[in-house]
Design a protein around this motif. Sequence first.
Motif, short mmCIF file in Angstrom:
data_model
loop_
_atom_site.label_atom_id
_atom_site.label_comp_id
_atom_site.label_asym_id
_atom_site.label_seq_id
_atom_site.Cartn_x
_atom_site.Cartn_y
_atom_site.Cartn_z
N VAL A 73 7.34 -1.01 7.10
CA VAL A 73 6.55 0.22 7.00
C VAL A 73 7.48 1.37 6.64
CG1 VAL A 73 4.64 -0.33 8.60
CG2 VAL A 73 6.76 0.67 9.50
N THR A 74 6.92 2.37 5.98
CA THR A 74 7.62 3.64 5.86
C THR A 74 6.83 4.66 6.68
OG1 THR A 74 6.45 4.49 3.89
CG2 THR A 74 8.38 3.08 3.51
N GLN A 75 7.55 5.63 7.20
CA GLN A 75 6.92 6.67 8.01
C GLN A 75 7.67 7.97 7.77
OE1 GLN A 75 7.58 5.29 12.14
NE2 GLN A 75 9.23 6.80 12.24
N TYR A 76 7.07 9.09 8.15
CA TYR A 76 7.73 10.38 7.95
C TYR A 76 8.91 10.55 8.91
CZ TYR A 76 8.76 15.30 7.95
OH TYR A 76 9.44 16.48 7.89
N PHE A 77 8.65 10.30 10.19
CA PHE A 77 9.65 10.61 11.22
C PHE A 77 10.85 9.66 11.15
CE2 PHE A 77 5.67 12.23 13.21
CZ PHE A 77 6.02 13.57 13.20
N PRO A 78 12.05 10.13 11.57
CA PRO A 78 13.24 9.27 11.49
C PRO A 78 13.34 8.25 12.62
CG PRO A 78 13.86 11.46 12.24
CD PRO A 78 12.38 11.50 12.00
N HIS A 99 0.86 -1.17 0.00
CA HIS A 99 0.00 0.00 0.00
C HIS A 99 0.90 1.23 0.00
CE1 HIS A 99 -2.58 3.10 2.20
NE2 HIS A 99 -2.87 3.14 0.91
N SER A 100 0.66 2.11 -0.92
CA SER A 100 1.47 3.32 -1.02
C SER A 100 0.62 4.43 -1.60
CB SER A 100 2.67 3.05 -1.93
OG SER A 100 3.51 4.18 -1.99
N LYS A 101 0.33 5.44 -0.81
CA LYS A 101 -0.51 6.53 -1.32
C LYS A 101 0.33 7.55 -2.08
CE LYS A 101 -3.91 9.95 -0.04
NZ LYS A 101 -4.12 10.99 0.96
N THR A 102 1.50 7.90 -1.55
CA THR A 102 2.30 8.96 -2.18
C THR A 102 3.61 8.45 -2.79
OG1 THR A 102 3.20 9.54 0.00
CG2 THR A 102 1.31 10.80 -0.74
N GLY A 103 3.77 7.13 -2.84
CA GLY A 103 4.88 6.56 -3.62
C GLY A 103 6.11 6.12 -2.85
N ASN A 104 6.25 6.52 -1.58
CA ASN A 104 7.46 6.17 -0.83
C ASN A 104 7.59 4.65 -0.67
OD1 ASN A 104 7.67 8.91 -0.54
ND2 ASN A 104 7.23 8.97 1.64
N THR A 105 6.53 4.03 -0.18
CA THR A 105 6.60 2.59 0.11
C THR A 105 6.79 1.80 -1.19
OG1 THR A 105 5.01 3.10 1.86
CG2 THR A 105 5.45 0.77 1.44
N LEU A 106 6.11 2.25 -2.24
CA LEU A 106 6.25 1.56 -3.52
C LEU A 106 7.68 1.67 -4.06
CD1 LEU A 106 4.69 -0.08 -5.62
CD2 LEU A 106 4.14 2.04 -6.80
N PRO A 111 2.47 2.34 4.56
CA PRO A 111 2.86 3.50 5.38
C PRO A 111 2.25 3.46 6.78
CG PRO A 111 1.13 4.11 3.82
CD PRO A 111 1.43 2.65 3.58
N VAL A 112 2.87 4.21 7.67
CA VAL A 112 2.30 4.45 9.00
C VAL A 112 1.31 5.60 8.86
CG1 VAL A 112 2.81 5.23 11.35
CG2 VAL A 112 4.42 3.71 10.15
N TRP A 113 0.12 5.39 9.36
CA TRP A 113 -0.88 6.47 9.38
C TRP A 113 -1.34 6.65 10.81
CZ3 TRP A 113 -5.06 6.33 4.88
CH2 TRP A 113 -4.43 6.60 3.66
N GLY A 114 -1.14 7.85 11.34
CA GLY A 114 -1.61 8.14 12.70
C GLY A 114 -1.09 7.13 13.71
N PHE A 115 0.21 6.81 13.61
CA PHE A 115 0.88 5.87 14.54
C PHE A 115 0.38 4.43 14.40
CE2 PHE A 115 2.50 9.72 16.06
CZ PHE A 115 3.51 9.50 16.97
N GLN A 116 -0.36 4.16 13.33
CA GLN A 116 -0.89 2.80 13.12
C GLN A 116 -0.48 2.30 11.74
OE1 GLN A 116 -3.31 1.45 15.35
NE2 GLN A 116 -3.34 3.29 16.62
C1 LIG Z 1 -3.06 10.14 7.09
C2 LIG Z 1 -1.58 10.05 7.32
C3 LIG Z 1 -1.10 9.81 8.61
C4 LIG Z 1 0.30 9.72 8.84
N1 LIG Z 1 0.77 9.42 10.09
C5 LIG Z 1 2.11 9.30 10.32
C6 LIG Z 1 2.63 8.96 11.63
O1 LIG Z 1 1.91 8.70 12.58
N2 LIG Z 1 4.00 8.89 11.79
C7 LIG Z 1 4.87 9.15 10.75
O2 LIG Z 1 6.09 9.10 10.95
N3 LIG Z 1 4.41 9.44 9.50
C8 LIG Z 1 3.05 9.52 9.26
N4 LIG Z 1 2.58 9.81 7.99
C9 LIG Z 1 3.55 9.94 6.90
C10 LIG Z 1 3.66 8.66 6.07
O3 LIG Z 1 3.71 7.50 6.89
C11 LIG Z 1 4.94 8.66 5.22
O4 LIG Z 1 5.02 9.83 4.46
C12 LIG Z 1 5.01 7.42 4.34
O5 LIG Z 1 6.33 7.24 3.87
C13 LIG Z 1 4.07 7.55 3.14
O6 LIG Z 1 4.15 6.38 2.37
P1 LIG Z 1 3.58 6.33 0.88
O7 LIG Z 1 4.27 7.42 0.10
O8 LIG Z 1 3.95 4.98 0.40
O9 LIG Z 1 2.10 6.55 0.95
C14 LIG Z 1 1.21 9.89 7.74
C15 LIG Z 1 0.70 10.16 6.46
C16 LIG Z 1 -0.66 10.23 6.24
C17 LIG Z 1 -1.19 10.50 4.85
#
Ligand SMILES: Cc1cc2nc3c(=O)[nH]c(=O)nc-3n(C[C@H](O)[C@H](O)[C@H](O)COP(=O)(O)O)c2cc1C
Length: 157
Positions: free
Chosen positions: A98-103, A8-15, A69-74
């Motif tokens: 998983v990929t997430q924003y934070f390091p 699952h990848s909404k914005t491309g990072n995980t993909l 991706p991680v969404w809302g810590f889940q």
């Molecule tokens: C709705 C939503 C919630 C998110 N929650 C978190 C979070 O809790 N912690 C975090 O580090 N990143 C969070 N992010 C950032 C994404 O996990 C991160 O950008 C991820 O690499 C996106 O992957 P994708 O490009 O494959 O969709 C969130 C992004 C979205 C859209």
Amino acid sequence: MRIALVIHSKTGNTLSVAEKAKESLLKRGHEVTIFPLSPLNPDASKVSEVKLSSMPEVKGFDALILGAPVWGFQLSPVMQYFINNTVMPPSMAVYVFVTQYFPFAFLGGNNAIRGYEKLLSVKKQKAKKAYVIGWSNQKKREKSIGFFLTDLPSFLP
Ligand SMILES: Cc1cc2nc3c(=O)[nH]c(=O)nc-3n(C[C@H](O)[C@H](O)[C@H](O)COP(=O)(O)O)c2cc1C
């Protein structure tokens, strides 16, 4: 070995990580297929609201790599939906990332990995390895991706 990556990848990072993994596994002689999950409602924030245009069929693969991706810590609701609605033979080796924003993995990633573990245990499955890739710090991101690409193949059956 036949390997499926369900992503699952909404914005491309995980993909993008999955594509690198595919390339590296192909070079090692594996047969690799990426199945991107395409939600009909991409912003659904609850697993009960998720609808997928199609469900990948993973029966017949020797190994399954799940990435989301991680969404809302889940763990993203789309990946939760996929696991809930998929039959996984016990013989299949499962790996998750998983990929997430934070390091730092404690800012969502660790909890998302626990999400995978909980859902997989319902399927009598267990991830052989789990990886968290933080995106915001480029140096750390590249290091985590590099580790994922070299570590995972050594755990394939
Ligand atoms: C709705 C939503 C919630 C998110 N929650 C978190 C979070 O809790 N912690 C975090 O580090 N990143 C969070 N992010 C950032 C994404 O996990 C991160 O950008 C991820 O690499 C996106 O992957 P994708 O490009 O494959 O969709 C969130 C992004 C979205 C859209």
